[in-house]
Design a protein around this motif. Structure first.
Motif, PDB file in Angstrom:
ATOM      1  N   MET A 106      33.105 -18.731  18.700  1.00  0.00           N
ATOM      2  CA  MET A 106      34.311 -18.998  18.003  1.00  0.00           C
ATOM      3  C   MET A 106      35.387 -18.064  18.540  1.00  0.00           C
ATOM      4  N   GLY A 107      34.881 -16.733  18.861  1.00  0.00           N
ATOM      5  CA  GLY A 107      36.184 -15.873  19.319  1.00  0.00           C
ATOM      6  C   GLY A 107      36.800 -16.495  20.689  1.00  0.00           C
ATOM      7  N   ASN A 108      36.242 -17.143  21.396  1.00  0.00           N
ATOM      8  CA  ASN A 108      37.001 -17.867  22.492  1.00  0.00           C
ATOM      9  C   ASN A 108      38.104 -18.703  22.027  1.00  0.00           C
ATOM     10  N   ALA A 109      38.073 -19.621  21.123  1.00  0.00           N
ATOM     11  CA  ALA A 109      39.083 -20.292  20.583  1.00  0.00           C
ATOM     12  C   ALA A 109      40.216 -19.425  20.131  1.00  0.00           C
ATOM     13  N   VAL A 110      39.829 -18.191  19.312  1.00  0.00           N
ATOM     14  CA  VAL A 110      40.725 -17.294  18.915  1.00  0.00           C
ATOM     15  C   VAL A 110      41.506 -16.627  20.110  1.00  0.00           C
ATOM     16  N   ALA A 111      40.810 -16.354  21.247  1.00  0.00           N
ATOM     17  CA  ALA A 111      41.460 -15.744  22.394  1.00  0.00           C
ATOM     18  C   ALA A 111      42.454 -16.650  22.947  1.00  0.00           C
ATOM     19  N   MET A 112      41.957 -17.844  23.137  1.00  0.00           N
ATOM     20  CA  MET A 112      42.722 -18.900  23.985  1.00  0.00           C
ATOM     21  C   MET A 112      43.952 -19.177  23.132  1.00  0.00           C
ATOM     22  N   ASN A 113      43.972 -19.295  21.720  1.00  0.00           N
ATOM     23  CA  ASN A 113      44.957 -19.682  21.060  1.00  0.00           C
ATOM     24  C   ASN A 113      46.213 -18.708  21.139  1.00  0.00           C
ATOM     25  N   TYR A 114      45.930 -17.452  21.084  1.00  0.00           N
ATOM     26  CA  TYR A 114      46.781 -16.285  20.992  1.00  0.00           C
ATOM     27  C   TYR A 114      47.301 -16.250  22.660  1.00  0.00           C
ATOM     28  N   ALA A 115      46.359 -16.542  23.776  1.00  0.00           N
ATOM     29  CA  ALA A 115      46.939 -16.265  25.188  1.00  0.00           C
ATOM     30  C   ALA A 115      47.918 -17.384  25.585  1.00  0.00           C
ATOM     31  N   VAL A 116      47.519 -18.613  24.705  1.00  0.00           N
ATOM     32  CA  VAL A 116      48.750 -19.773  25.284  1.00  0.00           C
ATOM     33  C   VAL A 116      49.985 -19.469  24.486  1.00  0.00           C
ATOM     34  N   ARG A 117      49.819 -18.807  23.444  1.00  0.00           N
ATOM     35  CA  ARG A 117      51.246 -18.554  22.649  1.00  0.00           C
ATOM     36  C   ARG A 117      51.825 -17.349  23.009  1.00  0.00           C
ATOM     37  N   PHE A 118      51.116 -16.355  23.402  1.00  0.00           N
ATOM     38  CA  PHE A 118      51.783 -15.108  23.905  1.00  0.00           C
ATOM     39  C   PHE A 118      51.162 -14.645  25.378  1.00  0.00           C
TER      40      PHE A 118
END
Length: 231
Positions: A106-118
Motif C-alpha cells: 500500500m505504501g507505494n500508492a502513498v509514495a507515488m501520490n506524493y511524488a506526482v504532486r510534489f
C-alpha cells in the motif's frame, strides 16, 4: 556495513503518531528517505519487521518510518503525512535535499501520490510488492481497507486522481521509479505492474520471484543498489 542507530518517539513529526528515524552512527547528514508502510503497518511494526531493510537503506540515507496516517492508500491524509515526515527530517535532523520514497505494498500508492504532486521534493521512488492500481476487485483481501480510505468506497470515477495506474504517465519522465514485484502476488497483482510499465516504459521492473505478498527484506539489497545509481 556501518553500524546504525535508531530514534523512536511519539508526537514528534505529528501529534498522536509515532516515527522511527534510522541512520548510521557516523551521524553524517545523509539525504532523506521516507519509508511508506503497507496496509496495517506502523512506524514501530515496520521497524521490527523490516529492520534489516531499513538498516541497508540507512547506509546511504537518513530513513524515517512513520505512521503516516495509518491505512491511507495514498489519500489526501497520506500525502500530507509524507510531507510532514520530510519537514520533520529537515527541521529536527538537519537533513536536506530531495528525498527518496520507498513504498511497501500500500505504501507505494502513498509514495507515488506524493511524488506526482510534489516532484520538486522527490529524487526517486522504489516500490516493493507495490500497489499500483487502486481499482481492486471485491475478492482482493485488502478491498475493505482500501474502500475505508476513500469513503463510501473507492472508484476510479470519484478518486481516479489517486490511482497510480491512471497517473503513471504524469509522473516526471526523468524521475527514477522502480518496482520490485512478486510473480504470484495475491494482493498487488503483477499484471497491474505490467500495465504501469506499459504506461510509463522508463520504469524499472524487477521480478523477485514467487514470494506471494512478501519479500520486502529479500528485495532490499537490490533496491539499495539501484538507488545508489540514481539517488
Amino acid at each position: 556495513m556501518l553500524a546504525t542507530s535508531s530514534s523512536a518517539g511519539e508526537a514528534r513529526y505529528v501529534a498522536a503518531e509515532w516515527d522511527v528515524v534510522m541512520q548510521t552512527t557516523s551521524r553524517l547528514r545523509r539525504p532523506p528517505l521516507v519509508w511508506c508502510h503497507g496496509n496495517n503497518g506502523t512506524a514501530l511494526a515496520d521497524h521490527l519487521g523490516y529492520g534489516s531493510a531499513m538498516r541497508i537503506l540507512a547506509q546511504r540515507y537518513t530513513v524515517i518510518a512513520a505512521d503516516l496516517g495509518f491505512n491511507t492508500w495514498g489519500n489526501d491524509l497520506g500525502i500530507t503525512r509524507v510531507g510532514q515526515a520530510l519537514d520533520y527530517l529537515v527541521t529536527a535532523w538537519g537533513v536536506g535535499g530531495r528525498a527518496v520514497l520507498v513504498g511497501a505494498s500500500m505504501g507505494n500508492a502513498v509514495a507515488m501520490n506524493y511524488a506526482v504532486r510534489f516532484p520538486e521534493r522527490i529524487k526517486a521512488v522504489a516500490g516493493v510488492i507495490p500497489v499500483v492500481d487502486l481499482n481492486a476487485p471485491p475478492e482482493n483481501p485488502a478491498k475493505a481497507s482500501l474502500d475505508a480510505a476513500y469513503p463510501p468506497a473507492y472508484s476510479d470515477a470519484q478518486y481516479g486522481d489517486h490511482n497510480p495506474l491512471l497517473f503513471a504517465d504524469e509522473l516526471p519522465a526523468d524521475m527514477p521509479i522502480g518496482l520490485w514485484t512478486s510473480s504470484n502476488d495475491p494482493l498487488a497483482y503483477p499484471s497491474t505492474a505490467t500495465a504501469f510499465v506499459a504506461a510509463r516504459p522508463q520504469t524499472l521492473r524487477v521480478d523477485i520471484g514467487a514470494l506471494g505478498h512478501s519479500g520486502v527484506n529479500v528485495a532490499a539489497p537490490s533496491v539499495a543498489d539501484w538507488l545508489a545509481t540514481v539517488a
